[in-house]
Every structure is written in structure tokens, then in C-alpha cells.
Design a protein around this motif. Structure first.
Motif, PDB file in Angstrom:
ATOM      1  N   ASP A 142      -7.390   3.665  -4.794  1.00  0.00           N
ATOM      2  CA  ASP A 142      -8.625   4.109  -4.169  1.00  0.00           C
ATOM      3  C   ASP A 142      -8.468   5.611  -3.967  1.00  0.00           C
ATOM      4  O   ASP A 142      -7.831   6.049  -3.002  1.00  0.00           O
ATOM      5  CB  ASP A 142      -8.845   3.374  -2.846  1.00  0.00           C
ATOM      6  CG  ASP A 142     -10.167   3.723  -2.191  1.00  0.00           C
ATOM      7  OD1 ASP A 142     -10.737   4.791  -2.525  1.00  0.00           O
ATOM      8  OD2 ASP A 142     -10.624   2.961  -1.342  1.00  0.00           O
ATOM      9  N   LYS A 173      -9.347   7.327  -0.728  1.00  0.00           N
ATOM     10  CA  LYS A 173      -8.397   7.156   0.366  1.00  0.00           C
ATOM     11  C   LYS A 173      -7.002   7.670   0.008  1.00  0.00           C
ATOM     12  O   LYS A 173      -6.083   7.569   0.825  1.00  0.00           O
ATOM     13  CB  LYS A 173      -8.296   5.674   0.754  1.00  0.00           C
ATOM     14  CG  LYS A 173      -9.583   5.083   1.290  1.00  0.00           C
ATOM     15  CD  LYS A 173      -9.385   3.616   1.678  1.00  0.00           C
ATOM     16  CE  LYS A 173     -10.667   3.026   2.251  1.00  0.00           C
ATOM     17  NZ  LYS A 173     -10.504   1.597   2.628  1.00  0.00           N
ATOM     18  N   ASP A 174      -6.851   8.170  -1.216  1.00  0.00           N
ATOM     19  CA  ASP A 174      -5.534   8.617  -1.672  1.00  0.00           C
ATOM     20  C   ASP A 174      -4.490   7.527  -1.464  1.00  0.00           C
ATOM     21  O   ASP A 174      -3.385   7.784  -0.959  1.00  0.00           O
ATOM     22  CB  ASP A 174      -5.102   9.904  -0.968  1.00  0.00           C
ATOM     23  CG  ASP A 174      -5.203  11.110  -1.888  1.00  0.00           C
ATOM     24  OD1 ASP A 174      -5.630  12.170  -1.417  1.00  0.00           O
ATOM     25  OD2 ASP A 174      -4.848  10.968  -3.085  1.00  0.00           O
ATOM     26  N   THR A 175      -4.840   6.335  -1.856  1.00  0.00           N
ATOM     27  CA  THR A 175      -3.976   5.169  -1.643  1.00  0.00           C
ATOM     28  C   THR A 175      -3.860   4.364  -2.930  1.00  0.00           C
ATOM     29  O   THR A 175      -4.846   4.184  -3.649  1.00  0.00           O
ATOM     30  CB  THR A 175      -4.523   4.285  -0.515  1.00  0.00           C
ATOM     31  OG1 THR A 175      -4.598   5.056   0.687  1.00  0.00           O
ATOM     32  CG2 THR A 175      -3.620   3.081  -0.276  1.00  0.00           C
ATOM     33  N   ALA A 222       0.163   5.252   0.878  1.00  0.00           N
ATOM     34  CA  ALA A 222      -0.780   6.274   1.308  1.00  0.00           C
ATOM     35  C   ALA A 222      -0.152   7.651   1.157  1.00  0.00           C
ATOM     36  O   ALA A 222       0.973   7.886   1.612  1.00  0.00           O
ATOM     37  CB  ALA A 222      -1.178   6.039   2.755  1.00  0.00           C
ATOM     38  N   SER A 260      -5.201  12.282  -6.207  1.00  0.00           N
ATOM     39  CA  SER A 260      -6.285  11.529  -6.826  1.00  0.00           C
ATOM     40  C   SER A 260      -6.362  11.731  -8.338  1.00  0.00           C
ATOM     41  O   SER A 260      -6.998  10.942  -9.026  1.00  0.00           O
ATOM     42  CB  SER A 260      -7.624  11.891  -6.175  1.00  0.00           C
ATOM     43  OG  SER A 260      -7.894  13.262  -6.353  1.00  0.00           O
ATOM     44  N   SER A 302       0.846  -1.187   0.000  1.00  0.00           N
ATOM     45  CA  SER A 302       0.000   0.000   0.000  1.00  0.00           C
ATOM     46  C   SER A 302       0.882   1.239   0.000  1.00  0.00           C
ATOM     47  O   SER A 302       1.986   1.219   0.550  1.00  0.00           O
ATOM     48  CB  SER A 302      -0.911   0.030   1.223  1.00  0.00           C
ATOM     49  OG  SER A 302      -1.765  -1.081   1.254  1.00  0.00           O
TER      50      SER A 302
END
Length: 124
Positions: free
Chosen positions: A73, A76-78, A23, A30, A21
Motif C-alpha cells: 500500500d 501507507k508506505d507499507t 512500515a 513507494s 506488515s
């Protein structure tokens, strides 16, 4: 302060899976293309995968096609990197990166922001 923080690395046996992941904090990415690169000891940093800001376009290094999947996503900025059927040659530090542009690129110099990296070790 803009930060990209990777997580999910570790030690796994060959044939197993991991999900990395990345983040973002400090600003939203985004609408920006994101990528994953990796660097093994004594080697250059290599492209792994990239995804466009919309998530519609993706691109992969030949060595990981069919085994790795990049996704995001934006709420979630992930960004994620699902790694299946891992091999010992996948052992490296994996870095997340972000571009100011939304289109995908596979060269490291096209990316403006970098995370600190997460170690992935695959044992045989």
C-alpha cells in the motif's frame, strides 16, 4: 532516520495463517522494490518474496509459491506478506528489506535497507 519496522509475527499452528506488515519511516519507498527474507536458526538468510515499486511485478521462492502473497500500500508506505497454510519449516525470523531501485531482485545483497525482523514460529 530511515526505518523499516516489521510486525505481525507470532506462534501459530501448522495450517494456519499470519499476515506480516512492514512500515517504512524516515523516507518514502513507494517507488522502490521491497522484499521479504527469512532466516532460521543456524541457516543463511533466504529469499521469500519481492514486489516492484509499482506493485505490478512479484516474485516468490519456490517453497512459498501458492501459499504466500506479497502486496503493498504505497499510500501507507507499507508492505505486507500474507502467509497461508503455514508449515513448521516456515519457522524463522522474517525480515523486510528495501532496494533503491524499483525492479525486483531475489538476492539479499541487492537490498539497501533492512528491518529488525519478526519471529514466526509454526508448531506441528
Amino acid at each position: 532516520q530511515v526505518q523499516l519496522v516489521e510486525s505481525g509475527g507470532g506462534l501459530v499452528q501448522a495450517g494456519h495463517s499470519l499476515r506480516l506488515s512492514c512500515a517504512a519511516s524516515g523516507r518514502s519507498f513507494s517507488r522502490n522494490a521491497m522484499g521479504w527474507f527469512r532466516q532460521a536458526p543456524g541457516k543463511e538468510r533466504d529469499f521469500v518474496a519481492t514486489i516492484s515499486g509499482s506493485g505490478i511485478s512479484t516474485s516468490y521462492a519456490d517453497s512459498v509459491k501458492g501459499r504466500f502473497t506479497i502486496s503493498r500500500d504505497n499510500a501507507k508506505d507499507t508492505v505486507y506478506l500474507r502467509m497461508n497454510s503455514l508449515r513448521p519449516e516456515d519457522t524463522a525470523v522474517y525480515y523486510c528489506a528495501a532496494r533503491e531501485a524499483s525492479n525486483v531482485r531475489s538476492i539479499a545483497s541487492a537490498y539497501d535497507y533492512w528491518g529488525q525482523g519478526t519471529q514466526v514460529t509454526v508448531s506441528s
